[in-house]
Design an enzyme around this catalytic site. Structure first.
Site, mmCIF file in Angstrom:
data_model
loop_
_atom_site.group_PDB
_atom_site.id
_atom_site.type_symbol
_atom_site.label_atom_id
_atom_site.label_comp_id
_atom_site.label_asym_id
_atom_site.label_seq_id
_atom_site.Cartn_x
_atom_site.Cartn_y
_atom_site.Cartn_z
ATOM 1 N N SER A 197 0.846 -1.187 0.000
ATOM 2 C CA SER A 197 0.000 0.000 0.000
ATOM 3 C C SER A 197 0.880 1.235 0.000
ATOM 4 O O SER A 197 2.043 1.197 0.413
ATOM 5 C CB SER A 197 -0.919 -0.031 1.232
ATOM 6 O OG SER A 197 -0.797 1.163 1.954
ATOM 7 N N LYS A 198 0.297 2.340 -0.466
ATOM 8 C CA LYS A 198 1.028 3.595 -0.495
ATOM 9 C C LYS A 198 1.540 3.960 0.887
ATOM 10 O O LYS A 198 2.481 4.703 1.028
ATOM 11 C CB LYS A 198 0.099 4.725 -0.961
ATOM 12 C CG LYS A 198 -0.157 4.715 -2.436
ATOM 13 C CD LYS A 198 -1.037 5.891 -2.809
ATOM 14 C CE LYS A 198 -1.867 5.516 -4.015
ATOM 15 N NZ LYS A 198 -2.815 6.526 -4.408
ATOM 16 N N ARG A 199 0.866 3.446 1.895
ATOM 17 C CA ARG A 199 1.234 3.810 3.252
ATOM 18 C C ARG A 199 2.372 2.964 3.816
ATOM 19 O O ARG A 199 2.952 3.314 4.827
ATOM 20 C CB ARG A 199 0.016 3.743 4.167
ATOM 21 C CG ARG A 199 -0.834 5.010 4.094
ATOM 22 C CD ARG A 199 -2.215 4.821 4.666
ATOM 23 N NE ARG A 199 -2.988 3.891 3.860
ATOM 24 C CZ ARG A 199 -3.606 4.226 2.729
ATOM 25 N NH1 ARG A 199 -3.555 5.461 2.298
ATOM 26 N NH2 ARG A 199 -4.278 3.330 2.030
#
Ligand code: GLU
Ligand code: ZN
Length: 491
Positions: free
Chosen positions: A258-260
């Site tokens: 995920s981007k996170r």
């Protein structure tokens, strides 16, 4: 040049992440492989989420990675402008034509009404999704909605046919008509959505191949239908582009990266001293292989061999250890003086050198490079290893954890003995230093090399782990070495 035209079209929200860069890299490689054109387009029509900083970061990231674009921001090109925020009147025009020809219609439903009908559909066991309520409104019905003050969205009228396409990566794909309800192209407030602007620009920019992440698979049937409509209303005469969907990238625990996730942030790699060569090499392996089990190759070599048909549709696993190892291979592969040059910003950030370095600092960097060139996987490892060469003797910090491990009751004797034989050396060279210390400490005091040299290393470098000791002493020089050993012996 061939007429292949591919595009990388990120939205400038947040920080660049590895999934996005993998997409950029694969498009770049395909353009270079085919002698086509690599178009860089900025999808910045979402004013609430887009930012100028993010836009600048994207350009900077592409430059750092060496992914040069043939058309796009700052480079220009015949299909510009390449920022969608500067193309809004084009979308208005296309929306008008689609509406006039009946390919799209005003939808007056409010979000609350849509949500309510969605609930009802779910409860009744029907497939949720737009139910076509506003498809066939009469002029009177429209007028009365307008009179209520509702401003309509513009919704695309799906043709009601099934979809089939030959995906460049996944092979033949089928999607049934009932899986793709009519969808919104322009919001009630007049803001055009990705669903409109992305395929419109692909059409206006004569894009021939769309290579993008699998997360966008569900928008493909919509875009196929829209393309037909765009041809019908004269926006383009070109065939619909070929689509290829790059596999998901999986992170820890077999879930999508995920981007996170910290390992997905490009800034993390830049800050910790990955080389663009290492990072692009690793990202190339996420779904593609060069063919002969080779995992070490440059992006030009990738471009030379890049066939989309060799992209593997199965999810790719992101392995940070492997990424790091490949980066280490790249550090060792590039010449020492080149790595020395790239180290400067990291050494400067650690407060060790000026950027550009002074002559003295440059000399130390040149001299120490052969000692550390083989010992790094990332450039940020250099500063802690060689910091001792740049600090004044009285500012050397002895790592307390290392000191607790290394120093024993016998250490003072080791240090004073070392000091005396080193002080007596006529030639301050690595072989002489080594001979003197071995004779005095290993033979003379009867110590194992680790016990003999550990305290000396700690005294001069401040750490338990350092570049090779005798070479380090030579580089540091006699005066500093003796001063540091003295200071450590005194406690
Ligand atoms: N702006 C879209 C995104 O960043 C591009 C998607 C596409 O390649 O079609 O997800
Ligand atoms: Zn409606």
């Amino acid at each position: 040049m061939t007429d292949v035209r591919v595009r990388f079209c990120p939205s400038p929200t947040g920080n660049p992440h590895v999934g996005m860069i993998r997409t950029a890299l694969f498009n770049w490689a395909y353009a270079r492989h085919t002698g086509g054109t690599f178009v860089f387009r900025i999808e910045d029509t979402d004013s609430a989420r887009d930012s100028e900083q993010s836009y600048l970061d994207l350009l900077d990231a592409m430059r750092w990675l060496g992914l040069d674009w043939d058309e796009g921001p700052e480079v220009g090109g015949p299909y510009g402008p390449y920022r969608q925020s500067q193309r809004l009147e084009r979308y208005d025009d296309v929306a008008d034509r689609l509406r006039a020809a009946g390919y799209a219609y005003p939808c007056y439903c409010t979000p609350a009404e849509l949500a309510q009908r969605r609930e009802a559909a779910l409860a009744a066991g029907r497939t949720p999704g737009y139910d076509g309520q506003c498809r066939e409104l009469t002029a009177d019905q429209r007028a009365s909605f307008e009179a209520e003050g509702r401003s309509p969205a513009l919704r695309f009228r799906m043709p009601g046919t099934d979809f089939t396409w030959d995906d460049l990566v996944r092979g033949e794909m089928h999607v049934g008509a009932d899986h793709v309800p009519d969808y919104v192209l322009v919001r009630g407030n007049g803001e055009p959505l990705y669903t409109l602007v992305n395929p419109v620009d692909d059409a206006l920019m004569d894009i021939t191949h769309v290579l993008r992440g699998e997360d966008l698979l569900s928008s493909t049937p919509r875009q196929l239908a829209l393309y037909d409509a765009l041809r019908a209303v004269g926006v383009t005469e070109r065939p619909t582009p070929a689509f290829g969907h790059l596999p998901y990238v999986m992170g820890e625990g077999n879930r999508k990266l995920s981007k996170r996730d910290p390992e997905s942030s490009l800034n993390m790699y830049r800050e910790s001293g990955y080389l663009p060569e290492g990072l692009t090499n690793y990202l190339a392996l996420l779904g593609w292989s060069i063919g002969d089990d080779r995992e070490f190759f440059g992006k030009d070599e990738m471009a030379q061999h890049f066939e989309v048909s060799r992209v593997n549709p199965n999810p790719a696993r992101f392995d940070l250890k492997k990424c790091r190892a490949i980066n280490g291979d790249w550090i060792r592969f590039l010449p020492a003086d080149e790595i020395g040059r790239r180290l400067v910003p990291y050494l400067a950030a650690a407060g060790l050198v000026a950027d550009p370095p002074t002559e003295d600092q440059q000399r130390i960097i040149d001299d120490v490079m052969p000692l550390i060139h083989e010992r790094m996987d990332t450039l940020d490892q250099a500063a802690p290893m060689i910091g001792f060469l740049f600090v004044p003797d009285d500012r050397l910090v002895i790592d307390p954890v290392d000191a607790a491990k290394i120093l024993t009751d016998g250490s003072v004797e080791v240090l004073t003995t070392a000091r005396d034989v080193l002080a007596a050396l006529t030639d301050w060279t690595t072989p002489e230093i080594e001979r003197a210390l071995r004779t005095a400490l290993v033979e003379g005091l009867g110590l194992k090399p680790k016990l003999a040299f550990g305290p000396v290393r700690l005294a001069v470098t401040g750490r338990r782990i350092s570049p090779p000791l005798f070479e380090s002493l030579e580089l540091l020089g006699r005066e500093s070495s003796l001063a540091r050993i003295d200071a450590c012996a005194r406690g």
